[in-house]
Design an enzyme around this catalytic site. Structure first.
Site, short mmCIF file in Angstrom:
data_model
loop_
_atom_site.label_atom_id
_atom_site.label_comp_id
_atom_site.label_asym_id
_atom_site.label_seq_id
_atom_site.Cartn_x
_atom_site.Cartn_y
_atom_site.Cartn_z
N GLY A 253 0.14 -0.06 -4.99
CA GLY A 253 -1.23 -1.02 -4.72
C GLY A 253 -2.30 -0.64 -5.88
O GLY A 253 -2.64 0.50 -6.21
N CYS B 173 0.89 -1.35 -0.11
CA CYS B 173 0.27 0.26 0.02
C CYS B 173 0.85 1.17 0.02
O CYS B 173 2.00 1.28 0.31
CB CYS B 173 -1.05 -0.02 1.17
SG CYS B 173 -0.16 -0.38 2.73
N ASN C 254 0.65 1.77 6.07
CA ASN C 254 1.31 1.04 5.03
C ASN C 254 2.45 0.15 5.83
O ASN C 254 3.12 0.60 6.47
CB ASN C 254 2.11 1.98 3.99
CG ASN C 254 3.35 1.31 3.41
OD1 ASN C 254 4.40 2.08 3.16
ND2 ASN C 254 3.00 -0.01 3.05
N GLY C 255 2.49 -1.04 5.75
CA GLY C 255 3.31 -2.05 6.33
C GLY C 255 2.60 -3.18 7.02
O GLY C 255 1.59 -3.67 6.19
N TYR D 245 13.32 -2.14 -6.10
CA TYR D 245 12.20 -2.43 -6.87
C TYR D 245 11.16 -1.59 -6.70
O TYR D 245 10.39 -0.93 -7.64
CB TYR D 245 11.79 -3.90 -6.71
CG TYR D 245 10.46 -4.15 -7.47
CD1 TYR D 245 10.51 -4.13 -8.70
CD2 TYR D 245 9.44 -4.80 -6.73
CE1 TYR D 245 9.24 -4.68 -9.42
CE2 TYR D 245 8.26 -5.04 -7.26
CZ TYR D 245 8.19 -4.99 -8.58
OH TYR D 245 6.95 -5.38 -9.21
#
Length: 487
Positions: free
Chosen positions: A42, A16, A117-118, A258
């Site tokens: 996402g 996310c 996020n995580g 990436y």
């Protein structure tokens, strides 16, 4: 959600991206633009919640940002000068409308919205305890654990409740939250996931997962949020708190390899330049006589440029990516799945025929996509095909916010490098070394007790406790626990 047509999911996925803006009458539009810039983090779902004079307005949808927030009617309903937004990649079993963030809850102090996020590595343990105490969960997202811990808190204000809740949390997180009159941003004590602060011309402030979300709205980059820091945004300005003891910084090194967009800057490093340096280091470590250096688009491009520059071998776009492959109504049967890479990538035969080719990619997960790409390049007439990977072999799953397969499905955990080379059909295969990666990141040499990055997916050294995994909550496998997190 189903798998995007033409893909066999042989890739890592960020789960996310978050965005927040405070004190701007165009808050909803800015949030939509910010999420658009963070779309790579996402693509399954997105949501925005705004506040106007104490009232909260929300819109969530499955799909991509441009589709979800395309309607002027939808945007008109998102009133107010504060907004938080979230892009989501759902893991298996974690999809559905109920898990789309931001989450919303009514507290005695008023409404509260939260996006994350995580991954919280003790969320399932805490969830079981909270359910035993009478909590009723509405989602399978680990983020909801924070909401219930806040509900149990006896602190007098939302900031105090959030601090009290997060002190019970283990894991990696960047969080944006919103009350009736403020935005709260917080980064975990090791700073595994990124979060940046920006400022618009009118003085309003912005929080985002990456600097590209600031660029798209013309916001000035102010700084990275520090590990363990909480910032409170109001129309009057920014207040910084350090309620959590910061640990040694462990930014996820895969953000540079990436996940982040190449035009982002994370913790003072430009991602594009980092990827070029990684490619150059890879060329020094794993040179092979060849005629052309070809990236596997798009994520392999900067590393391939660095590899070509260092090796002196020409860079060519020997594989062309179709950027317009999306979802389809066609049921992806096994026969259709076999065509998947051809839908996404096509060999540029004129640049490959009769050549000794070095393919540069960022990672190998299960190996099935690499196998198809190598075969495609051979069919285009390549005389030799050598694969070079700009990350070390991924032998361990991630528990900190990246959707990775379980260890038994990671090819590098099951095969030696020469076996992988035979499996994918390459004449040779090399990965950058862990030490070489640290050199390319212009970091101090890796020290096992205190590495500069989180590199657990390569080394198996996890810097944050894996409580849910080690206690085997509900007898679930590690893969199932990641699926339950479902962001």
């Amino acid at each position: 959600m189903g798998t995007p047509f033409g893909l066999d999911d042989d890739a890592f996925h960020e789960e996310c991206g978050v965005f927040a803006v405070c004190g701007n009458p165009e808050a909803a539009a800015l949030a939509a633009l910010g999420l658009h810039a963070l779309q790579h983090r996402g693509q399954e779902a997105a949501g925005i919640i705004t506040v106007d004079n104490g009232s909260f307005f929300a819109h969530h949808g499955i799909g991509e940002v441009g589709d979800i927030f395309a309607s002027p009617q939808v945007m008109a309903r998102l009133k107010g000068d504060m907004a938080i937004g979230h892009n989501r990649y759902s893991t298996a079993g974690g999809g559905g409308m109920r898990n789309i963030q931001p989450l919303y809850a009514d507290f005695e102090f008023g409404g509260f919205a939260l996006a994350h996020n995580g991954n919280l590595t003790n969320a399932m343990t805490l969830r079981r305890q909270l359910v035993q105490r009478g909590a009723l969960f509405h989602t399978t997202a680990d983020t909801e654990t924070v909401v219930h811990l806040m509900a149990m808190s006896r602190a007098n204000d939302p900031v105090g409740r959030m601090i009290e809740a997060l002190r019970q949390i283990e894991g990696a997180y960047s969080i944006v939250a919103m009350t009736q009159n403020k935005i709260i941003g917080v980064r975990d004590p090791m700073g595994v996931r990124p979060l940046v602060l920006g400022k618009l011309e009118n003085g309003s402030h912005v929080l985002a997962s990456e600097t590209v979300a600031l660029d798209i709205i013309g916001a000035e980059f102010v700084r990275d949020i520090k590990p363990g820091e909480m910032v409170v945004l109001t129309p009057e300005g920014v207040t910084s708190l350090m309620p959590f003891q910061p640990g040694p910084s462990r930014m996820c090194v895969f953000e540079y390899i990436y996940f982040a967009r190449p035009d982002s800057n994370i913790d003072g490093r430009n991602v594009y330049e980092a990827r070029k340096r990684i490619g150059a280091q890879l060329a020094r470590e794993a040179h092979v006589d060849a005629d052309v250096i070809v990236p596997v688009p798009d994520s392999g491009v900067p590393a391939a440029i660095g590899y070509a520059a260092e090796s002196g071998i020409p860079f060519e776009l020997g594989i062309i990516r179709n950027h317009y492959v999306g979802r389809t109504f066609i049921e992806p049967t096994d026969q259709i799945r076999h065509l998947g890479v051809k839908l996404k990538h096509n060999a540029n035969q004129a640049r490959l025929e009769g050549k000794r080719v070095v393919l540069v990619d960022d990672s190998i997960v299960r190996g099935t996509t690499s196998r198809k790409i190598v075969d495609m390049v051979r069919q285009a007439g390549a005389k030799e095909v050598h694969m070079r990977i700009s990350s070390p072999p991924t032998r361990h799953p991630c528990f900190y916010g990246i959707d990775t397969p379980s260890r038994e499905k990671l090819i590098a955990a099951q095969m030696e490098i020469d076996e992988i080379a035979r499996f994918i059909g390459a004449d040779s295969l090399s990965f950058i070394s862990v030490d070489g990666l640290y050199d390319a990141m212009e970091s101090a040499p890796r020290v096992a007790a205190s590495p500069a990055f989180c590199d657990a997916c390569f080394t198996g050294e996890y810097p944050i406790a894996l409580t849910d995994v080690s206690t085997d909550v509900h007898n679930a496998s590690a893969s199932a626990l990641r699926s339950e997190a479902g962001k």
